[in-house]
Motif scaffolding. Structure first.
Motif, PDB file in Angstrom:
ATOM      1  N   LYS A 118       0.831  -1.204   0.000  1.00 56.88           N
ATOM      2  CA  LYS A 118       0.000   0.000   0.000  1.00 56.88           C
ATOM      3  C   LYS A 118       0.863   1.250   0.000  1.00 56.88           C
ATOM      4  CE  LYS A 118      -3.795   2.276   2.464  1.00 56.88           C
ATOM      5  NZ  LYS A 118      -4.721   2.210   3.629  1.00 56.88           N
TER       6      LYS A 118
ATOM      7  N   VAL B 162       0.548   1.350  -4.053  1.00 61.95           N
ATOM      8  CA  VAL B 162      -0.770   1.985  -4.148  1.00 61.95           C
ATOM      9  C   VAL B 162      -0.707   3.484  -3.903  1.00 61.95           C
ATOM     10  CG1 VAL B 162      -3.105   2.028  -3.179  1.00 61.95           C
ATOM     11  CG2 VAL B 162      -1.921  -0.156  -3.496  1.00 61.95           C
ATOM     12  N   GLU B 163       0.048   3.903  -2.891  1.00 56.74           N
ATOM     13  CA  GLU B 163       0.027   5.309  -2.477  1.00 56.74           C
ATOM     14  C   GLU B 163       1.328   6.047  -2.761  1.00 56.74           C
ATOM     15  OE1 GLU B 163      -1.078   5.219   1.644  1.00 56.74           O
ATOM     16  OE2 GLU B 163      -3.180   4.741   1.209  1.00 56.74           O
TER      17      GLU B 163
ATOM     18  N   ASN C 224       2.819   6.872  -9.043  1.00 53.72           N
ATOM     19  CA  ASN C 224       1.490   7.112  -9.617  1.00 53.72           C
ATOM     20  C   ASN C 224       1.500   8.283 -10.588  1.00 53.72           C
ATOM     21  OD1 ASN C 224       0.269   4.980  -8.267  1.00 53.72           O
ATOM     22  ND2 ASN C 224      -0.218   6.219  -6.473  1.00 53.72           N
TER      23      ASN C 224
ATOM     24  N   VAL D  88      -4.482  -2.876 -12.334  1.00 55.69           N
ATOM     25  CA  VAL D  88      -4.201  -2.695 -10.909  1.00 55.69           C
ATOM     26  C   VAL D  88      -4.516  -3.990 -10.155  1.00 55.69           C
ATOM     27  CG1 VAL D  88      -4.643  -0.216 -10.953  1.00 55.69           C
ATOM     28  CG2 VAL D  88      -6.520  -1.798 -10.425  1.00 55.69           C
TER      29      VAL D  88
ATOM     30  N   HIS E 283      -6.278   1.521  -5.368  1.00 54.82           N
ATOM     31  CA  HIS E 283      -5.383   1.993  -6.429  1.00 54.82           C
ATOM     32  C   HIS E 283      -6.171   2.271  -7.707  1.00 54.82           C
ATOM     33  CE1 HIS E 283      -1.049   1.340  -8.188  1.00 54.82           C
ATOM     34  NE2 HIS E 283      -1.318   2.608  -7.951  1.00 54.82           N
TER      35      HIS E 283
END
Length: 206
Positions: free
Chosen positions: A26, A30-31, A36, A58, A63
């Motif tokens: 994560k 994801v973060e 990103n 994903v 996400h």
């Protein structure tokens, strides 16, 4: 034919005692803002270069929903197979509209990895990472089928230099992609997708 682009993502972290995987995934996949943003820039540049329909792959629902929100794009996952739109599953309804060109980007989980006809697909972005060699081969094969007017299918993967888990995962995917597509796989750094595609097309034409 396929063109595979491998872009390294710098994390700036040192080896440490391995944290629990789920929480670290994560944090670092994801973060992770830098990662990103790079994916979003690549997707935007791909669309500007005519590489739509484009698929963002994903693993995490959070996400996927982030990418969908920022890009104003649809998002589908396993739950959508149970939903119906005019008698069709929501997945099938969304896919038909996506592949017909109603919207340039679709965000999806592994629900689309196998068994779905995505012939019109022009580009795909592996935002999920992962260490499965079978999985990355399936993802890269999503758009290689011929379609009128489609000269290439462009596949983008992101090789994280994070040393605890994700560098090893990325090198595993890189090995598969370079072994499967030895003449079609390139590592890139700062170039925009638009510049990469233009240069490659000029090289192909010469």
């Amino acid at each position: 034919p396929i063109r595979v682009w491998l872009r390294e993502i710098k994390h700036g972290v040192r080896v440490r005692r391995k944290p629990p995987f789920a929480a670290y995934y994560k944090e670092r996949i994801v973060e992770f803002r830098r990662r990103n943003i790079q994916i979003l820039l690549d997707v935007g540049s791909a669309i500007d270069s005519g590489l739509a329909p484009a698929l963002i792959m994903v693993r995490s629902k959070d996400h996927g929903k982030m990418f969908a929100r920022v890009l104003s794009a649809p998002y589908i996952d396993g739950a959508d197979t149970q939903k119906k739109v005019k008698g069709k599953s929501n997945v099938k309804a969304v896919l038909e509209r996506f592949l017909a060109g109603e919207f340039p980007v679709l965000v999806a989980t592994s629900i689309l990895n196998v068994g779905v006809n995505l012939r019109p697909l022009r580009s795909a972005f592996n935002a999920a990472g992962g260490d499965s060699q079978i999985d990355i081969a399936q993802k890269a094969g999503r758009g290689v089928r011929l379609w009128p007017g489609k000269q290439f299918f462009d596949f983008f993967d992101y090789i994280d230099d994070e040393p605890n888990y994700f560098r090893t995962h990325g090198l595993s995917r890189e090995y598969v992609l370079k072994s499967t597509f030895p003449k079609r796989c390139k590592s890139v750094k700062f170039e925009s997708v638009q510049r990469l595609v233009s240069a490659e097309s000029a090289e192909e034409a010469s």
